[in-house]
Design a protein around this motif. Structure first.
Motif, PDB file in Angstrom:
ATOM      1  N   LEU A  15       0.795  -1.290   0.083  1.00 12.88           N
ATOM      2  CA  LEU A  15      -0.020  -0.024  -0.048  1.00 12.88           C
ATOM      3  C   LEU A  15       0.724   1.181  -0.105  1.00 12.88           C
ATOM      4  CD1 LEU A  15      -2.654  -1.054   2.818  1.00 12.88           C
ATOM      5  CD2 LEU A  15      -2.939  -1.126   0.354  1.00 12.88           C
ATOM      6  N   ASP A  16       0.562   2.165  -0.887  1.00 11.01           N
ATOM      7  CA  ASP A  16       0.899   3.697  -0.929  1.00 11.01           C
ATOM      8  C   ASP A  16       0.177   4.229   0.388  1.00 11.01           C
ATOM      9  OD1 ASP A  16       1.870   6.348  -1.928  1.00 11.01           O
ATOM     10  OD2 ASP A  16      -0.293   6.342  -2.395  1.00 11.01           O
ATOM     11  N   VAL A  17       0.715   5.467   0.868  1.00 14.27           N
ATOM     12  CA  VAL A  17      -0.028   5.957   2.065  1.00 14.27           C
ATOM     13  C   VAL A  17      -0.804   7.120   1.357  1.00 14.27           C
ATOM     14  CG1 VAL A  17       0.257   7.547   4.113  1.00 14.27           C
ATOM     15  CG2 VAL A  17       1.571   5.211   3.546  1.00 14.27           C
ATOM     16  N   GLU A  18      -0.152   8.198   1.023  1.00 11.95           N
ATOM     17  CA  GLU A  18      -0.570   9.698   0.673  1.00 11.95           C
ATOM     18  C   GLU A  18      -1.530   9.373  -0.708  1.00 11.95           C
ATOM     19  OE1 GLU A  18       2.012  12.707   0.012  1.00 11.95           O
ATOM     20  OE2 GLU A  18       0.553  14.373  -0.543  1.00 11.95           O
ATOM     21  N   GLY A  19      -2.788   9.551  -0.552  1.00 10.67           N
ATOM     22  CA  GLY A  19      -3.817   9.467  -1.849  1.00 10.67           C
ATOM     23  C   GLY A  19      -4.157   8.105  -2.083  1.00 10.67           C
ATOM     24  N   THR A  20      -3.889   7.162  -0.941  1.00  7.38           N
ATOM     25  CA  THR A  20      -4.189   5.780  -1.136  1.00  7.38           C
ATOM     26  C   THR A  20      -4.940   5.132   0.289  1.00  7.38           C
ATOM     27  OG1 THR A  20      -2.448   5.084  -2.796  1.00  7.38           O
ATOM     28  CG2 THR A  20      -3.556   3.416  -1.470  1.00  7.38           C
ATOM     29  N   HIS A 186      13.616   4.626  -5.352  1.00  2.00           N
ATOM     30  CA  HIS A 186      12.389   5.524  -5.527  1.00  2.00           C
ATOM     31  C   HIS A 186      11.229   4.769  -5.984  1.00  2.00           C
ATOM     32  CE1 HIS A 186      13.875   9.179  -4.046  1.00  2.00           C
ATOM     33  NE2 HIS A 186      15.270   8.624  -4.735  1.00  2.00           N
ATOM     34  N   LYS A 187       9.894   5.338  -5.871  1.00  2.00           N
ATOM     35  CA  LYS A 187       8.837   4.553  -6.338  1.00  2.00           C
ATOM     36  C   LYS A 187       8.458   4.568  -7.591  1.00  2.00           C
ATOM     37  CE  LYS A 187       5.424   4.839  -3.050  1.00  2.00           C
ATOM     38  NZ  LYS A 187       4.177   5.723  -2.649  1.00  2.00           N
ATOM     39  N   VAL A 188       9.096   5.262  -8.364  1.00  2.00           N
ATOM     40  CA  VAL A 188       9.013   5.529  -9.870  1.00  2.00           C
ATOM     41  C   VAL A 188      10.112   4.542 -10.506  1.00  2.00           C
ATOM     42  CG1 VAL A 188       7.780   7.657  -9.919  1.00  2.00           C
ATOM     43  CG2 VAL A 188      10.217   7.452 -10.020  1.00  2.00           C
ATOM     44  N   LEU A 210      -1.436  -0.999  -4.557  1.00  2.00           N
ATOM     45  CA  LEU A 210      -2.174  -0.136  -4.697  1.00  2.00           C
ATOM     46  C   LEU A 210      -1.614   1.452  -4.411  1.00  2.00           C
ATOM     47  CD1 LEU A 210      -4.885  -1.781  -2.569  1.00  2.00           C
ATOM     48  CD2 LEU A 210      -4.709  -1.908  -4.991  1.00  2.00           C
ATOM     49  N   THR A 211      -1.806   2.294  -5.712  1.00  2.00           N
ATOM     50  CA  THR A 211      -1.351   3.668  -5.404  1.00  2.00           C
ATOM     51  C   THR A 211      -2.262   4.663  -6.240  1.00  2.00           C
ATOM     52  OG1 THR A 211       0.877   4.975  -5.814  1.00  2.00           O
ATOM     53  CG2 THR A 211       0.097   3.386  -7.487  1.00  2.00           C
ATOM     54  N   ASP A 212      -2.127   5.847  -5.623  1.00  2.00           N
ATOM     55  CA  ASP A 212      -2.748   6.970  -6.491  1.00  2.00           C
ATOM     56  C   ASP A 212      -2.127   7.578  -7.884  1.00  2.00           C
ATOM     57  OD1 ASP A 212      -0.935   8.072  -4.545  1.00  2.00           O
ATOM     58  OD2 ASP A 212      -1.682   9.851  -4.905  1.00  2.00           O
ATOM     59  N   VAL A 213      -0.647   7.106  -7.875  1.00  2.00           N
ATOM     60  CA  VAL A 213       0.169   7.853  -8.882  1.00  2.00           C
ATOM     61  C   VAL A 213       0.388   6.736  -9.876  1.00  2.00           C
ATOM     62  CG1 VAL A 213       2.539   8.835  -9.195  1.00  2.00           C
ATOM     63  CG2 VAL A 213       1.261   9.318  -7.105  1.00  2.00           C
ATOM     64  N   THR A 214       0.198   7.186 -11.186  1.00  2.00           N
ATOM     65  CA  THR A 214       0.451   6.224 -12.288  1.00  2.00           C
ATOM     66  C   THR A 214       1.637   5.999 -12.558  1.00  2.00           C
ATOM     67  OG1 THR A 214      -0.065   7.953 -13.939  1.00  2.00           O
ATOM     68  CG2 THR A 214      -2.112   6.430 -13.283  1.00  2.00           C
TER      69      THR A 214
HETATM   70 MG   LIG Z   1       0.653   8.399  -3.076  1.00  2.00          MG
END
Ligand SMILES: [Mg+2]
Ligand SMILES: CSCCC(=O)C(=O)COP(=O)(O)O
Length: 261
Positions: A15-20, A186-188, A210-214
């Motif tokens: 899990l991502d945190v911010e936005g998720t 890094h996440k990208v 699960l993340t909000d950032v494509t």
């Molecule tokens: Mg996020």
């Protein structure tokens, strides 16, 4: 209700945190302003401490790497000797932190200092972390179904533990099997997801991220991780192509685990 089946090979939910799990507004309107308002006083109070000096060293190293960037703020060396006035260095650190935060940079150096600064705010009960209401019930259900649940955020592991340990839902740290931050990469970058799988001891295709950032979803997918993009109030909009390409969920309750049927 939309239902997204979780592939049978998945045994780990990352899990991502911010936005998720957590509204972007909580991070932008509560956590980040706390840093901007308190960074100078924090540095003045903790300057002589080992941890604070390590944070400053990491920020200085990052500033050197950033020197080619427009508006970058260098941090002069501080000898630490009695005759050396730290105020000039403290001012540079404050300016550097504000510059990085204005760009919402996710450097390990910035995130490490932020995590240390939030410690006092959470411990004193001045801040409680917000989670979307579907998060805790869903995570409990996944774990009952035998899934492992890990966190991967740009926020430092220490900061993640503060959020999960001091939330509006109480201490929910026990719901998490482990934490990853940018120290693993890094996440990208797709390599980060391979390293996470290796650290957990599973294959990348055993993970659902699960993340909000494509950009993060794309990097994970390149490593053969399953992904779903989380659409929450306040998140950045997605393009029509992104909406078509990615599996989208607006609540964790939309994930369907065949094993828990
Ligand atoms: Mg996020
Ligand atoms: C989890 S610590 C607070 C949030 C934060 O600093 C951050 O950068 C969140 O980034 P994320 O990777 O969770 O979107």
């Amino acid at each position: 209700m939309v239902v997204l089946p979780v592939p049978a090979e998945v045994s780990v939910i990352l899990l991502d945190v911010e936005g998720t799990t957590t509204p972007i507004a909580f991070v932008k309107d509560i956590l980040f302003p706390y840093i901007k308002e308190n960074v100078r006083e924090y540095l003045q109070t903790h300057w002589e401490e080992e941890e604070c000096q390590q944070d400053v060293s990491l920020l200085r190293k990052q500033a050197e790497e950033d020197s080619h960037l427009d508006g970058a703020v260098p941090i002069p060396a501080w000898s630490g000797s009695g005759g050396d006035d730290p105020q000039r260095t403290i001012q540079a650190v404050v300016d550097n932190v504000c510059w990085q935060m204005a760009l919402d940079r996710k450097t390990t150096a910035l995130k490490q200092l932020q995590g240390h600064m939030w410690r006092a705010a959470f411990a004193a009960g001045r801040v409680k972390a917000e989670f979307f209401e579907d998060v805790v019930p869903a995570v409990r259900k996944w774990r009952e179904a035998g899934m492992k649940v890990y966190i991967y955020s740009s926020g430092s592991v220490e900061a993640q533990k503060l959020l999960f340990g001091h939330s509006t839902e109480g201490d929910i740290l026990e719901l998490v099997d482990g934490h990853f931050d940018t120290k693993i990469g890094h996440k990208v970058e797709s390599e980060s997801y391979r390293k996470i799988a290796s650290s957990i001891g599973c294959a990348t295709n055993n993970i659902l991220f699960l993340t909000d950032v494509t950009l993060e979803a794309s990097a994970a997918e390149e490593a053969d991780v399953h992904v779903a993009v989380v659409v929450r109030p306040g998140n950045a909009g997605l393009t029509d192509d992104e909406k078509t390409y990615y599996s989208l969920i607006t609540s964790f309750s939309e994930l369907y685990l065949p094993s828990s049927a």
